[in-house]
Design an enzyme around this catalytic site. Structure first.
Site, short mmCIF file in Angstrom:
data_model
loop_
_atom_site.label_atom_id
_atom_site.label_comp_id
_atom_site.label_asym_id
_atom_site.label_seq_id
_atom_site.Cartn_x
_atom_site.Cartn_y
_atom_site.Cartn_z
NE ARG A 1 -3.67 5.26 -10.12
CZ ARG A 1 -4.51 6.57 -9.60
NH1 ARG A 1 -4.95 5.73 -8.33
NH2 ARG A 1 -4.87 7.76 -10.05
CG HIS B 1 -14.77 3.44 -10.91
ND1 HIS B 1 -15.29 3.15 -9.77
CD2 HIS B 1 -13.48 2.52 -10.30
CE1 HIS B 1 -14.71 2.46 -8.39
NE2 HIS B 1 -13.57 2.00 -9.54
CG ASN C 1 -1.74 -0.81 1.53
OD1 ASN C 1 -2.16 -1.55 0.12
ND2 ASN C 1 -2.92 -0.96 1.74
NE ARG D 1 -9.76 0.32 2.46
CZ ARG D 1 -10.26 0.75 1.11
NH1 ARG D 1 -11.20 -0.61 0.13
NH2 ARG D 1 -9.82 0.69 0.15
CG HIS E 1 -14.36 -3.02 -2.98
ND1 HIS E 1 -15.21 -2.72 -4.21
CD2 HIS E 1 -13.44 -1.74 -2.92
CE1 HIS E 1 -14.16 -2.35 -5.14
NE2 HIS E 1 -12.98 -1.68 -4.47
NE ARG F 1 -9.30 -1.68 -10.89
CZ ARG F 1 -7.74 -1.34 -10.12
NH1 ARG F 1 -6.47 -1.35 -11.75
NH2 ARG F 1 -7.67 0.34 -9.94
CE1 TYR G 1 -9.48 -7.04 -2.97
CE2 TYR G 1 -10.42 -4.88 -4.67
CZ TYR G 1 -9.50 -5.84 -3.51
OH TYR G 1 -8.08 -5.18 -4.22
#
Length: 707
Positions: free
Chosen positions: A427, A457, A71, A586, A614, A397, A490
């Site tokens: 990304r 997204h 991270n 979060r 998530h 993704r 997630y």
């Protein structure tokens, strides 16, 4: 080192009265806003606290340590890199009143604390605990003669042949150093065969080499003994420079800005432009230097000069510079008692007949507790069903060897009209998405790259099926990606529905994405960048109006991050009106809770547990007629104003009750894995009151849904 229940500060509160309109509007005062970058950085202390928590299985604690390291890598690659761009282009202060240069300085100080805590955790806590459990990560000073000889043979036979040491002299300038690669700077003395005087040399470790080497039990005496590649390089580096003396060998690693900048309006083909940018990503501008702490200052300065960095970009490391690579041990060691117990996700009834099941009722999926299989099965049945005419899907993704992509390809081969909106700019998945876009196009799928200037997204799937004399739309909407792997780790919601109102809205959004369409008037969905932001502000204001009229005002939201200033000001106004607001955030949160007269009715908590939190859920009480939305969007400027997102209502009463119970009430009751944000910017681990039952939100869902 701070322990798990000690406070963590997200940012010092600025006192300057800067920022647009700050003097005119008291809710714009910089002191009411935390800095987004520092808040995001602080999240990693909460992750690291899991590595220090003895209630967590040992190898899982090791994983948390590695997650905090990776991270931090990504933080420097993206957030710090973006700040440096802001500094270069002269951008001013944000809502918190902090200029980019000030934030970068504070990032260095805070990140240095985090790095020190990470290596303390490794050296003083986890490495000894692993050793006690029979899992040894062996330093050079502990190798026996037999182990040293075996490791030397491995070095000569498997490592040295792929190394290309480079002596630095006028004919050999400093080599290009790949982002986050392991390197050794070597101090030499003497002359080589050409009479050249030794000085400095660089040894780069290719990515093809394993960063952790496991010793055979016959040599080591233990079944789980490991050595870092960096230790082997430092020990046997003299073999690369025969005839010369090695006076010192110091590992280092450089982190580079990884944010790709493609001017979409200036290119004819975004896919080609992105391919060109990806080719050079590993060698963009440096933002951080990690170096062995015993490295002489003169060499550190030489490296800083080469990478065009200053002292506030260097981090001196007491251990391997690539500590995250110790994660390999998690996979190599087969010790189930040192890991979380396995679980089996629930598979709802009716998966074998998805169209019939969903035609009768909405299907709500709560991952990872509910299996992702129904989503895959829906697409598989659509690909094979002769009555299905068209499939439309967004992919942000999808992962390598995605079963979703396989079914889309099969559907196209079966004659369906398949359109896929592939977001090339996801990304770190840009290269993978370029590859899957090529594969889809080769199969006859119509691939769309979204809208110039706006990342797509939203997570949407639309299936058009002929049923008798009519066409019916089946829709899947999610808070997370179409990725089978992340669906196991997630927390996310997915809704499968045949509601004609939702189907019509999703159809119009797809038409807008693939064609040139005007602003849409949707019946049910909220869409960024058009109606989601305004819809949130409207609903927050409605709660404030209820409270001012003496009716209950209540807002609960679960998010990954929050920084959008207008939303925050609206929440402050609602709090002033008496609305009770609970935010489960979060990561980064720039809202300052608990300020008298401003936000005393706002509470912020963060949950860190076995699974990555998530899902995004927004709930507005509305005087007994609540609105409940799930969404792909956090309350960030980028999500609400610069991305294409979907917020979808949960219209089925049973499903809405389930979302409220499982994702909101359940998480507000957590007193084992919850942290609360205090007005001074510290996060404190929630402590159960005397006699209060212990409650972990994630454990409760595992017991309820997977038991």
């Amino acid at each position: 080192m701070n322990t798990a229940n000690e406070p963590r500060t997200v940012a010092s509160l600025p006192t300057s009265d800067t920022g647009d309109g700050a003097s005119d509007d008291p809710l714009r005062q910089p002191s009411l806003y935390f800095n987004r970058e520092l808040s995001q950085l602080d999240f990693n202390f909460r992750v690291l606290a899991q590595a220090q928590d003895e209630r967590v299985p040992l190898l899982e604690r090791l994983k948390y340590l590695c997650i905090s390291c990776t991270n931090l890598d990504e933080f420097f690659e993206i957030r710090a890199g973006t700040l440096r761009h802001a500094l270069e282009f002269g951008f001013g202060a944000g809502p918190d009143g902090l200029a980019p240069a000030t934030v970068l300085g504070r990032i260095h100080d805070r990140a240095a604390e985090l790095v020190a805590a990470q290596y303390d955790c490794w050296n003083k806590v986890l490495r000894p605990a692993l050793n006690d459990a029979g899992i040894r990560v062996m330093g050079r000073d502990t190798w026996t003669p037999a182990q040293t000889e075996w490791l030397r043979d491995v070095f000569r036979e498997e490592i040295m042949p792929v190394l290309s040491p480079l002596g630095l002299d006028p004919a050999h300038p400093f080599p290009k150093i790949l982002n986050k690669s392991l390197n050794i700077v070597v101090v030499l003395e003497g002359r080589d065969a050409f009479g050249r005087a030794g000085n400095l040399a660089i040894v780069r470790a290719p990515r093809s080499l394993p960063r952790i080497i496991q010793l055979p039990e016959a040599i080591s005496g233990g079944a789980n003994d490991f050595v870092f590649l960096s230790a082997m390089l430092a020990t046997f580096v003299d073999e690369l420079f025969p005839g010369m003396q090695v006076k010192g060998a110091y590992q280092f690693r450089v982190t580079r800005n990884s944010e790709l900048l493609v001017d979409e309006e200036e290119v004819d083909n975004i896919a080609l432009a992105l391919r060109d940018e990806l080719a050079g990503r590993g060698y963009l501008r440096a933002v951080r230097l990690e170096i062995a702490e015993q490295c002489p200052p003169a060499i550190v300065q030489a490296l800083l000069h080469n990478f065009e960095l200053t002292e506030n970009a260097v981090y001196r490391i007491n251990g391997p510079v690539n500590l995250s690579r110790v994660l390999q041990i998690y996979d190599l060691v087969q010790r189930p008692e040192l890991k979380f117990p396995p679980y089996t996700p629930c598979v709802p009834n009716g998966v074998d007949t998805m169209f019939k099941t969903v035609a009768e009722r909405d299907l709500l999926l709560h991952h990872p507790f509910d299996s992702f299989a129904p989503v895959l099965e829906l697409l598989k049945q659509a690909a094979e069903d002769p009555n299905v005419l068209a499939i439309k899907q967004t992919l942000y993704r999808a992962g390598k060897d995605s079963p979703i992509v396989e079914q889309l390809v099969q559907a196209a081969r079966n004659g369906k009209d398949v359109t896929v909106v592939v977001e090339l700019r996801a990304r770190f998945d840009e290269e993978a998405n370029l590859g899957l876009a090529d594969r889809l196009q080769e199969a006859g799928v119509q691939v769309v790259y979204g809208v110039v200037g706006f990342k797509t997204h939203a997570k949407m799937m639309l299936i058009v099926r002929r049923e008798g004399q009519k066409l019916r739309r089946y829709v899947h909407l999610g808070t997370g990606n179409y990725h089978s792997g992340t669906a196991r780790v997630y927390t996310d919601f997915g809704l499968v529905t045949a509601d004609p109102r939702i189907g019509s809205d999703v159809h119009m959004i797809f038409q807008q994405l693939s064609g040139l369409a005007p602003k849409l008037k949707l019946e049910c969905l909220l869409q960024s960048p058009f109606t989601l932001h305004a819809g949130l502000l409207e609903r927050i204001a409605r709660e404030a109006a209820h409270a001012r009229a003496g009716r209950p005002g209540r807002i609960i939201a679960k998010l990954n991050a929050l920084n959008e200033p207008q939303v925050i000001r609206a929440l402050y106004q609602a709090s002033q009106a008496g609305v009770q607001i609970d935010l489960i955030v979060r990561g980064a949160c720039t809202l300052r809770p608990g300020v008298p007269g401003i936000s005393e009715n706002v509470r912020v908590r963060s949950i860190v547990g076995r699974f990555l939190e998530h899902h995004r859920v927004y709930w507005f009480g509305n005087d007994g007629s609540p609105d409940l939305f799930c969404s792909s969007a956090d309350w960030l400027e980028r999500n609400l104003l610069r991305r294409i997102e979907a917020g979808f209502p949960i219209l089925d009463e049973r499903a809405a009750e389930r979302v409220f119970d499982e994702a909101l009430e359940n998480y507000l009751a957590d007193n084992l894995n919850a942290w609360t944000l205090a007005p001074d910017g510290t996060y404190r681990l929630v402590q159960a009151a005397a006699g209060e039952p212990l409650h972990s939100a994630q454990s409760a869902l595992l017991a309820r849904l997977c038991g």
